[in-house]
Design a protein around this motif. Structure first.
Motif, PDB file in Angstrom:
ATOM      1  N   SER A  12       0.843  -1.194   0.000  1.00  0.00           N
ATOM      2  CA  SER A  12       0.000   0.000   0.000  1.00  0.00           C
ATOM      3  C   SER A  12       0.881   1.249   0.000  1.00  0.00           C
ATOM      4  O   SER A  12       2.088   1.181   0.194  1.00  0.00           O
ATOM      5  CB  SER A  12      -0.913  -0.001   1.222  1.00  0.00           C
ATOM      6  OG  SER A  12      -0.147   0.070   2.411  1.00  0.00           O
ATOM      7  N   TYR A  14       0.868   5.665   1.139  1.00  0.00           N
ATOM      8  CA  TYR A  14       0.241   6.740   1.894  1.00  0.00           C
ATOM      9  C   TYR A  14      -0.819   7.401   1.021  1.00  0.00           C
ATOM     10  O   TYR A  14      -0.583   7.584  -0.177  1.00  0.00           O
ATOM     11  CB  TYR A  14       1.309   7.759   2.306  1.00  0.00           C
ATOM     12  CG  TYR A  14       0.767   8.879   3.134  1.00  0.00           C
ATOM     13  CD1 TYR A  14       0.583   8.725   4.499  1.00  0.00           C
ATOM     14  CD2 TYR A  14       0.402  10.073   2.544  1.00  0.00           C
ATOM     15  CE1 TYR A  14       0.057   9.746   5.261  1.00  0.00           C
ATOM     16  CE2 TYR A  14      -0.129  11.096   3.294  1.00  0.00           C
ATOM     17  CZ  TYR A  14      -0.301  10.932   4.651  1.00  0.00           C
ATOM     18  OH  TYR A  14      -0.827  11.928   5.410  1.00  0.00           O
ATOM     19  N   GLU A  16      -3.064   5.448   2.696  1.00  0.00           N
ATOM     20  CA  GLU A  16      -3.670   4.195   3.170  1.00  0.00           C
ATOM     21  C   GLU A  16      -2.833   3.591   4.286  1.00  0.00           C
ATOM     22  O   GLU A  16      -1.629   3.828   4.364  1.00  0.00           O
ATOM     23  CB  GLU A  16      -3.796   3.202   2.012  1.00  0.00           C
ATOM     24  CG  GLU A  16      -4.676   3.682   0.876  1.00  0.00           C
ATOM     25  CD  GLU A  16      -6.096   3.966   1.330  1.00  0.00           C
ATOM     26  OE1 GLU A  16      -6.640   3.203   2.152  1.00  0.00           O
ATOM     27  OE2 GLU A  16      -6.671   4.947   0.843  1.00  0.00           O
ATOM     28  N   PRO A  17      -3.455   2.773   5.169  1.00  0.00           N
ATOM     29  CA  PRO A  17      -2.691   2.098   6.220  1.00  0.00           C
ATOM     30  C   PRO A  17      -1.631   1.179   5.595  1.00  0.00           C
ATOM     31  O   PRO A  17      -1.844   0.617   4.514  1.00  0.00           O
ATOM     32  CB  PRO A  17      -3.738   1.260   6.964  1.00  0.00           C
ATOM     33  CG  PRO A  17      -5.047   1.877   6.613  1.00  0.00           C
ATOM     34  CD  PRO A  17      -4.887   2.477   5.248  1.00  0.00           C
ATOM     35  N   GLU A  19       0.275  -1.860   4.428  1.00  0.00           N
ATOM     36  CA  GLU A  19      -0.010  -3.268   4.195  1.00  0.00           C
ATOM     37  C   GLU A  19       1.013  -3.807   3.203  1.00  0.00           C
ATOM     38  O   GLU A  19       1.492  -3.080   2.337  1.00  0.00           O
ATOM     39  CB  GLU A  19      -1.403  -3.460   3.588  1.00  0.00           C
ATOM     40  CG  GLU A  19      -2.533  -3.042   4.480  1.00  0.00           C
ATOM     41  CD  GLU A  19      -3.862  -3.269   3.806  1.00  0.00           C
ATOM     42  OE1 GLU A  19      -4.664  -4.039   4.351  1.00  0.00           O
ATOM     43  OE2 GLU A  19      -4.090  -2.689   2.727  1.00  0.00           O
ATOM     44  N   GLY A  47      -0.232  -6.644   7.951  1.00  0.00           N
ATOM     45  CA  GLY A  47      -0.919  -5.382   8.169  1.00  0.00           C
ATOM     46  C   GLY A  47      -0.227  -4.690   9.331  1.00  0.00           C
ATOM     47  O   GLY A  47      -0.289  -5.167  10.450  1.00  0.00           O
ATOM     48  N   ARG A  49      -0.623  -1.906  10.896  1.00  0.00           N
ATOM     49  CA  ARG A  49      -1.358  -1.115  11.887  1.00  0.00           C
ATOM     50  C   ARG A  49      -1.375  -1.845  13.223  1.00  0.00           C
ATOM     51  O   ARG A  49      -1.187  -1.253  14.266  1.00  0.00           O
ATOM     52  CB  ARG A  49      -2.780  -0.841  11.420  1.00  0.00           C
ATOM     53  CG  ARG A  49      -3.603  -0.088  12.453  1.00  0.00           C
ATOM     54  CD  ARG A  49      -4.992   0.192  11.985  1.00  0.00           C
ATOM     55  NE  ARG A  49      -4.917   1.297  11.037  1.00  0.00           N
ATOM     56  CZ  ARG A  49      -5.927   1.727  10.317  1.00  0.00           C
ATOM     57  NH1 ARG A  49      -7.091   1.136  10.422  1.00  0.00           N
ATOM     58  NH2 ARG A  49      -5.793   2.726   9.490  1.00  0.00           N
TER      59      ARG A  49
END
Length: 57
Positions: A12, A14, A16-17, A19, A47, A49
């Protein structure tokens, strides 16, 4: 955690979180160099986060 980032992998960006999906997991030597592909895997997902990782078989 080591693997091959190929055309079926995903990262992913930025905003977005964070991943990451790596399509082929690999085994490593003690010095961190690649040794061999990990058997019976279809990749792994992280993930960041919650620092959660799954391996797909």
């Amino acid at each position: 955690m080591a693997g091959w980032y190929g055309p079926h992998s995903f990262a992913s960006a930025y905003p977005e979180p964070p991943e990451l999906f790596i399509e082929q997991a690999c085994q490593t030597n003690g010095d961190g160099s690649f040794r061999a592909r990990a058997g019976r895997t279809r990749g792994f997902y992280c993930g960041f986060r919650m620092w959660t990782c799954w391996s797909f078989q």
